[in-house]
Design an enzyme around this catalytic site. Sequence first.
Site, PDB file in Angstrom:
ATOM      1  N   ARG A   1     -10.131  -0.314   2.012  1.00  0.00           N
ATOM      2  CA  ARG A   1     -10.295  -0.880   0.681  1.00  0.00           C
ATOM      3  C   ARG A   1     -10.182  -2.402   0.774  1.00  0.00           C
ATOM      4  O   ARG A   1      -9.645  -2.935   1.719  1.00  0.00           O
ATOM      5  CB  ARG A   1      -9.228  -0.329  -0.266  1.00  0.00           C
TER       6      ARG A   1
ATOM      7  N   LYS B   1       2.410   4.363   5.621  1.00  0.00           N
ATOM      8  CA  LYS B   1       1.096   4.890   5.232  1.00  0.00           C
ATOM      9  C   LYS B   1       0.591   5.902   6.253  1.00  0.00           C
ATOM     10  O   LYS B   1       0.521   5.617   7.446  1.00  0.00           O
ATOM     11  CB  LYS B   1       0.115   3.719   5.092  1.00  0.00           C
TER      12      LYS B   1
ATOM     13  N   ARG C   1       8.028  -5.548  -4.724  1.00  0.00           N
ATOM     14  CA  ARG C   1       8.906  -6.714  -4.566  1.00  0.00           C
ATOM     15  C   ARG C   1      10.273  -6.270  -4.060  1.00  0.00           C
ATOM     16  O   ARG C   1      10.759  -5.202  -4.442  1.00  0.00           O
ATOM     17  CB  ARG C   1       9.052  -7.434  -5.909  1.00  0.00           C
TER      18      ARG C   1
HETATM   19  C1  BTN Z   1      -7.760   2.201   2.853  1.00  0.00           C
HETATM   20  O1  BTN Z   1      -7.940   0.986   2.998  1.00  0.00           O
HETATM   21  O2  BTN Z   1      -6.636   2.656   2.669  1.00  0.00           O
HETATM   22  C2  BTN Z   1      -8.939   3.146   2.894  1.00  0.00           C
HETATM   23  C3  BTN Z   1      -9.264   3.590   4.280  1.00  0.00           C
HETATM   24  C4  BTN Z   1     -10.428   4.552   4.333  1.00  0.00           C
HETATM   25  C5  BTN Z   1     -10.865   4.854   5.743  1.00  0.00           C
HETATM   26  C6  BTN Z   1     -11.894   5.940   5.790  1.00  0.00           C
HETATM   27  S1  BTN Z   1     -12.155   6.565   7.413  1.00  0.00           S
HETATM   28  C7  BTN Z   1     -13.510   7.474   6.856  1.00  0.00           C
HETATM   29  C8  BTN Z   1     -14.277   6.577   5.902  1.00  0.00           C
HETATM   30  N1  BTN Z   1     -15.164   5.707   6.623  1.00  0.00           N
HETATM   31  C9  BTN Z   1     -14.825   4.433   6.505  1.00  0.00           C
HETATM   32  O3  BTN Z   1     -15.436   3.478   7.023  1.00  0.00           O
HETATM   33  N2  BTN Z   1     -13.744   4.313   5.734  1.00  0.00           N
HETATM   34  C10 BTN Z   1     -13.278   5.603   5.274  1.00  0.00           C
END
Ligand code: BTN
Length: 329
Positions: free
Chosen positions: A129, A194, A327
């Site tokens: 993201r 995470k 925070r």
């Molecule tokens: C995040 O930033 O938390 C989201 C990560 C999402 C990763 C997945 S892996 C499968 C799909 N292909 C990608 O390029 N991204 C998502």
Amino acid sequence: MTHRQDTEVLRTALLQRLNDGEFHSGQILASDFALSRTAIANHIEALKQIGVDVFSVKGKGYKVARPIELLNLGKICEYQNDNRHANRIHISNIVGSTNDLIKRMITSDIKVERGTCCLAEAQTNGRGRRGKSWVSPFGCSIYLSMLWKFASVYQALAGLSIMVGVSVSKSLMRLGIDDTQLKWPNDVYHQNKKLAGVLIELEGQVGAQTNAIIGIGLNYHLPQDIQGIDQAFTDIHHTGVTVSRNQLVACIIEDLWHNLTLFENDGLSNFLDDWHKRDWLLNKAITVHNGSNAVHGVSKGIDKDGALLLQQNGSVQAFHGGEISVRAS
Ligand code: BTN
């Protein structure tokens, strides 16, 4: 077959051979694959580049540090209750990004059914993201993208992120990992780190059908020396629960197919309770970063549309987007 496909087939065969966890002499590999030892060494180097943990010991040969349970369509279907949908699941070895692969399928002439999934063993351009990259070494995680078609963009926007996070968390619970939490809008956490992230991309025009490309990255067993991840992270291995990669994929896909249909019919109503039970941010002092704007407050859960509720000076404001940081208290 193109040269690139030939190379991929060969590297897959080489990996499958090494994947028993034993030492393999370069000379025997060269003779069996009808290649020079230098060519074998180069292919091994290429496997390392995509994150396969191979090392060599003089006089013994090559060995993978840890055998990988490769993705296998037959096994995935065996783990599903209803295995009539094998034709919707596509497995690749190495791709740029599985989300991009779905996008390419949509623009090709082939009819792509809703619920179509692309999985890969490794991504060379995995995307997270907010324009971040998603580190995607070979066989160490689940990289999964699913296509779902919604009647309108509005239907997809209200709460889809929330529903996907809940669905993944419930799949994990079904497999014995019952203590995951969710950080708005859809990060899956385990013990404050995470475990999985979701990238949803919507394509379509207002008033027309919308394609939602739901990308899920779930850490399975990451190399100890992995680089490039800028936040606290964990993986399935560290939860202490042993689960097959193929079973994990089977459950996540099956649950998503089911939950997307529920979501399409009734919106978020079936998922709010499960979210509230797992809300990692609840009552934490947080900052919502929205562009150059930073708003401080206390997280008070989500509303019926999945918007984050932030309490400041006695009033509560709903946020539909933004990046959250917690925070220090
Ligand atoms: C995040 O930033 O938390 C989201 C990560 C999402 C990763 C997945 S892996 C499968 C799909 N292909 C990608 O390029 N991204 C998502």
